[in-house]
Design a protein around this motif. Structure first.
Motif, PDB file in Angstrom:
ATOM      1  N   VAL A   1       0.858  -1.257  -0.197  1.00  0.00           N
ATOM      2  CA  VAL A   1       0.097   0.026  -0.061  1.00  0.00           C
ATOM      3  C   VAL A   1       0.951   1.381  -0.168  1.00  0.00           C
ATOM      4  CG1 VAL A   1      -1.956  -0.948   1.117  1.00  0.00           C
ATOM      5  CG2 VAL A   1      -0.189   0.180   2.412  1.00  0.00           C
ATOM      6  N   GLN A   2       0.290   2.254  -0.039  1.00  0.00           N
ATOM      7  CA  GLN A   2       0.915   3.439  -0.091  1.00  0.00           C
ATOM      8  C   GLN A   2       0.263   4.645   0.660  1.00  0.00           C
ATOM      9  OE1 GLN A   2       1.139   4.703  -4.272  1.00  0.00           O
ATOM     10  NE2 GLN A   2       2.211   2.884  -4.845  1.00  0.00           N
ATOM     11  N   GLY A   3       1.116   5.805   0.945  1.00  0.00           N
ATOM     12  CA  GLY A   3       0.430   6.980   1.713  1.00  0.00           C
ATOM     13  C   GLY A   3      -0.187   6.725   2.663  1.00  0.00           C
ATOM     14  N   ASN A   4      -1.497   7.257   3.337  1.00  0.00           N
ATOM     15  CA  ASN A   4      -1.884   6.945   4.599  1.00  0.00           C
ATOM     16  C   ASN A   4      -2.101   5.639   4.867  1.00  0.00           C
ATOM     17  OD1 ASN A   4      -1.653   9.821   5.219  1.00  0.00           O
ATOM     18  ND2 ASN A   4      -3.677  10.149   4.470  1.00  0.00           N
ATOM     19  N   ASP A   5      -2.343   4.964   3.912  1.00  0.00           N
ATOM     20  CA  ASP A   5      -2.539   3.582   4.204  1.00  0.00           C
ATOM     21  C   ASP A   5      -1.476   2.691   4.872  1.00  0.00           C
ATOM     22  OD1 ASP A   5      -5.240   3.733   3.309  1.00  0.00           O
ATOM     23  OD2 ASP A   5      -4.668   2.943   1.323  1.00  0.00           O
ATOM     24  N   VAL A   6      -0.136   3.211   4.552  1.00  0.00           N
ATOM     25  CA  VAL A   6       0.764   2.368   5.195  1.00  0.00           C
ATOM     26  C   VAL A   6       1.054   2.751   6.595  1.00  0.00           C
ATOM     27  CG1 VAL A   6       3.409   2.598   5.358  1.00  0.00           C
ATOM     28  CG2 VAL A   6       2.346   2.719   3.110  1.00  0.00           C
ATOM     29  N   ARG A   7       0.643   4.031   6.920  1.00  0.00           N
ATOM     30  CA  ARG A   7       0.512   4.500   8.382  1.00  0.00           C
ATOM     31  C   ARG A   7      -0.462   3.711   9.085  1.00  0.00           C
ATOM     32  NH1 ARG A   7       2.686   4.337  12.688  1.00  0.00           N
ATOM     33  NH2 ARG A   7       2.066   5.304  14.309  1.00  0.00           N
ATOM     34  N   THR A   8      -1.817   3.682   8.494  1.00  0.00           N
ATOM     35  CA  THR A   8      -2.739   3.034   9.120  1.00  0.00           C
ATOM     36  C   THR A   8      -2.485   1.469   9.482  1.00  0.00           C
ATOM     37  OG1 THR A   8      -4.465   4.282   7.887  1.00  0.00           O
ATOM     38  CG2 THR A   8      -5.169   2.228   8.737  1.00  0.00           C
ATOM     39  N   LEU A   9      -1.903   0.610   8.422  1.00  0.00           N
ATOM     40  CA  LEU A   9      -1.411  -0.729   8.766  1.00  0.00           C
ATOM     41  C   LEU A   9      -0.534  -0.780   9.701  1.00  0.00           C
ATOM     42  CD1 LEU A   9      -1.603  -2.175   4.953  1.00  0.00           C
ATOM     43  CD2 LEU A   9      -3.303  -2.235   7.099  1.00  0.00           C
TER      44      LEU A   9
ATOM     45  N   LEU B   1      -9.934   3.060  14.938  1.00  0.00           N
ATOM     46  CA  LEU B   1     -10.460   1.911  13.701  1.00  0.00           C
ATOM     47  C   LEU B   1     -11.372   2.261  12.946  1.00  0.00           C
ATOM     48  CD1 LEU B   1      -9.462  -1.483  15.417  1.00  0.00           C
ATOM     49  CD2 LEU B   1      -8.275  -0.350  13.408  1.00  0.00           C
ATOM     50  N   ASN B   2     -12.518   3.115  13.768  1.00  0.00           N
ATOM     51  CA  ASN B   2     -13.724   3.711  13.249  1.00  0.00           C
ATOM     52  C   ASN B   2     -13.317   4.833  12.279  1.00  0.00           C
ATOM     53  OD1 ASN B   2     -15.635   1.871  13.903  1.00  0.00           O
ATOM     54  ND2 ASN B   2     -15.874   2.996  15.852  1.00  0.00           N
ATOM     55  N   GLU B   3     -12.365   5.783  12.652  1.00  0.00           N
ATOM     56  CA  GLU B   3     -11.795   6.758  12.108  1.00  0.00           C
ATOM     57  C   GLU B   3     -11.036   6.439  10.942  1.00  0.00           C
ATOM     58  OE1 GLU B   3     -12.777  10.021  12.433  1.00  0.00           O
ATOM     59  OE2 GLU B   3     -14.205   9.172  13.739  1.00  0.00           O
ATOM     60  N   ALA B   4     -10.198   5.516  11.120  1.00  0.00           N
ATOM     61  CA  ALA B   4      -9.293   4.974  10.144  1.00  0.00           C
ATOM     62  C   ALA B   4     -10.302   4.587   8.917  1.00  0.00           C
ATOM     63  CB  ALA B   4      -8.409   3.944  10.367  1.00  0.00           C
ATOM     64  N   LEU B   5     -11.241   3.891   9.101  1.00  0.00           N
ATOM     65  CA  LEU B   5     -12.252   3.300   7.955  1.00  0.00           C
ATOM     66  C   LEU B   5     -12.742   4.619   7.290  1.00  0.00           C
ATOM     67  CD1 LEU B   5     -14.470   0.760   9.677  1.00  0.00           C
ATOM     68  CD2 LEU B   5     -12.906   0.250   7.531  1.00  0.00           C
TER      69      LEU B   5
ATOM     70  N   THR C   1      -9.767   5.509   4.004  1.00  0.00           N
ATOM     71  CA  THR C   1      -9.334   4.898   3.082  1.00  0.00           C
ATOM     72  C   THR C   1     -10.680   4.265   2.193  1.00  0.00           C
ATOM     73  OG1 THR C   1      -7.911   3.096   2.610  1.00  0.00           O
ATOM     74  CG2 THR C   1      -9.258   2.742   4.465  1.00  0.00           C
ATOM     75  N   SER C   2      -9.805   3.844   1.144  1.00  0.00           N
ATOM     76  CA  SER C   2     -10.974   3.349   0.066  1.00  0.00           C
ATOM     77  C   SER C   2     -10.315   2.066  -0.482  1.00  0.00           C
ATOM     78  CB  SER C   2     -11.192   4.308  -1.093  1.00  0.00           C
ATOM     79  OG  SER C   2     -10.188   4.622  -1.731  1.00  0.00           O
ATOM     80  N   ASN C   3      -9.258   1.618   0.225  1.00  0.00           N
ATOM     81  CA  ASN C   3      -8.254   0.539  -0.490  1.00  0.00           C
ATOM     82  C   ASN C   3      -9.116  -0.729   0.246  1.00  0.00           C
ATOM     83  OD1 ASN C   3      -6.651  -1.544  -0.425  1.00  0.00           O
ATOM     84  ND2 ASN C   3      -5.024  -0.314  -0.877  1.00  0.00           N
ATOM     85  N   PRO C   4      -9.466  -1.638  -0.449  1.00  0.00           N
ATOM     86  CA  PRO C   4     -10.235  -2.683  -0.006  1.00  0.00           C
ATOM     87  C   PRO C   4      -9.330  -3.600   0.796  1.00  0.00           C
ATOM     88  CG  PRO C   4     -10.441  -2.856  -2.433  1.00  0.00           C
ATOM     89  CD  PRO C   4      -9.428  -1.503  -1.893  1.00  0.00           C
ATOM     90  N   ASP C   5      -8.121  -3.870   0.518  1.00  0.00           N
ATOM     91  CA  ASP C   5      -7.238  -4.409   1.677  1.00  0.00           C
ATOM     92  C   ASP C   5      -7.048  -3.844   2.900  1.00  0.00           C
ATOM     93  OD1 ASP C   5      -6.996  -6.548  -0.253  1.00  0.00           O
ATOM     94  OD2 ASP C   5      -4.876  -5.689  -0.930  1.00  0.00           O
ATOM     95  N   VAL C   6      -6.914  -2.589   2.866  1.00  0.00           N
ATOM     96  CA  VAL C   6      -6.814  -1.930   4.208  1.00  0.00           C
ATOM     97  C   VAL C   6      -8.135  -1.896   4.877  1.00  0.00           C
ATOM     98  CG1 VAL C   6      -6.327   0.494   5.222  1.00  0.00           C
ATOM     99  CG2 VAL C   6      -4.949  -0.363   3.316  1.00  0.00           C
ATOM    100  N   ILE C   7      -9.330  -1.777   4.043  1.00  0.00           N
ATOM    101  CA  ILE C   7     -10.532  -1.724   4.848  1.00  0.00           C
ATOM    102  C   ILE C   7     -10.719  -3.289   5.647  1.00  0.00           C
ATOM    103  CG2 ILE C   7     -12.993  -1.811   4.458  1.00  0.00           C
ATOM    104  CD1 ILE C   7     -12.463   0.176   2.312  1.00  0.00           C
ATOM    105  N   GLU C   8     -10.081  -4.502   5.132  1.00  0.00           N
ATOM    106  CA  GLU C   8     -10.381  -5.538   5.413  1.00  0.00           C
ATOM    107  C   GLU C   8      -9.579  -5.691   6.714  1.00  0.00           C
ATOM    108  OE1 GLU C   8      -9.603 -10.305   4.207  1.00  0.00           O
ATOM    109  OE2 GLU C   8      -8.523  -8.677   2.953  1.00  0.00           O
ATOM    110  N   GLN C   9      -8.280  -5.205   6.757  1.00  0.00           N
ATOM    111  CA  GLN C   9      -7.472  -5.527   7.870  1.00  0.00           C
ATOM    112  C   GLN C   9      -8.026  -4.470   9.086  1.00  0.00           C
ATOM    113  OE1 GLN C   9      -4.962  -7.667   8.074  1.00  0.00           O
ATOM    114  NE2 GLN C   9      -5.632  -8.215   6.059  1.00  0.00           N
TER     115      GLN C   9
END
Length: 165
Positions: free
Chosen positions: A54-62, A119-123, A126-134
């Motif tokens: 992943v890239q951007g903010n999604d990296v930090r979220t994971l 996690l509610n805020e992180a949802l 993002t629009s990345n399905p892999d990140v949403i799943e995690q």
């Protein structure tokens, strides 16, 4: 296998050292904690590869999910150690011991609340399905942990109400 050994040791220690008759049902939440620990560990094994993809903010979220779950695993392990010490002492289970155990559980439950809010805020970000799943897996784990903790407090309180039969 390890969880059965630990649960058996807890039951045996409690029965012998505290003069309290207990059964496996009295430690049902401990088995659930073991299962949840396995689920969190399984997600943690997958996260490094997900982070690389992943890239951007999604990296930090994971990365934050990985950090949260590492903290949760550490907290669960600490609770297991505290519980083992509490039930292996050579004195009767007393309200002070239960207060200590329940205090730790309340700390865990409080952390679950913070994690779920994050996690509610992180949802929303993002629009990345892999990140949403995690995020959803981590959220489900936190919700399950909060439920287990709530029931564990009740089980702990039941320990001091038990008598020898």
């Amino acid at each position: 296998m390890l969880k059965k050994i630990i649960v058996s040791l807890i039951i045996l220690s409690t029965s012998l050292s505290c003069g309290i008759k207990v059964s496996a049902e009295d430690f049902n939440q401990i088995e659930k904690l073991f299962s949840l620990r396995t689920a969190i560990t399984d997600q943690g094994i997958m996260l490094p590869e997900k982070i690389k993809s992943v890239q951007g903010n999604d990296v930090r979220t994971l990365e934050r999910i990985f950090e949260m779950e590492t903290s949760v695993l550490t907290t669960i392990e600490a609770y297991f150690r505290i519980l083992m010490i509490a039930v292996s002492t050579k004195s009767e289970t007393n309200p002070e011991t239960i207060k200590i155990l329940n205090g730790w559980l309340e700390f865990i439950e409080s952390q679950c609340g913070f994690d779920i809010n994050y996690l509610n805020e992180a949802l929303k970000e993002t629009s990345n399905p892999d990140v949403i799943e995690q995020i959803n897996i981590a959220k489900r784990n936190s919700e399950n942990l909060a439920e287990i903790v709530e029931k564990s407090v009740k089980e702990n309180n039941n320990l001091i109400g038990k008598t020898i039969e």
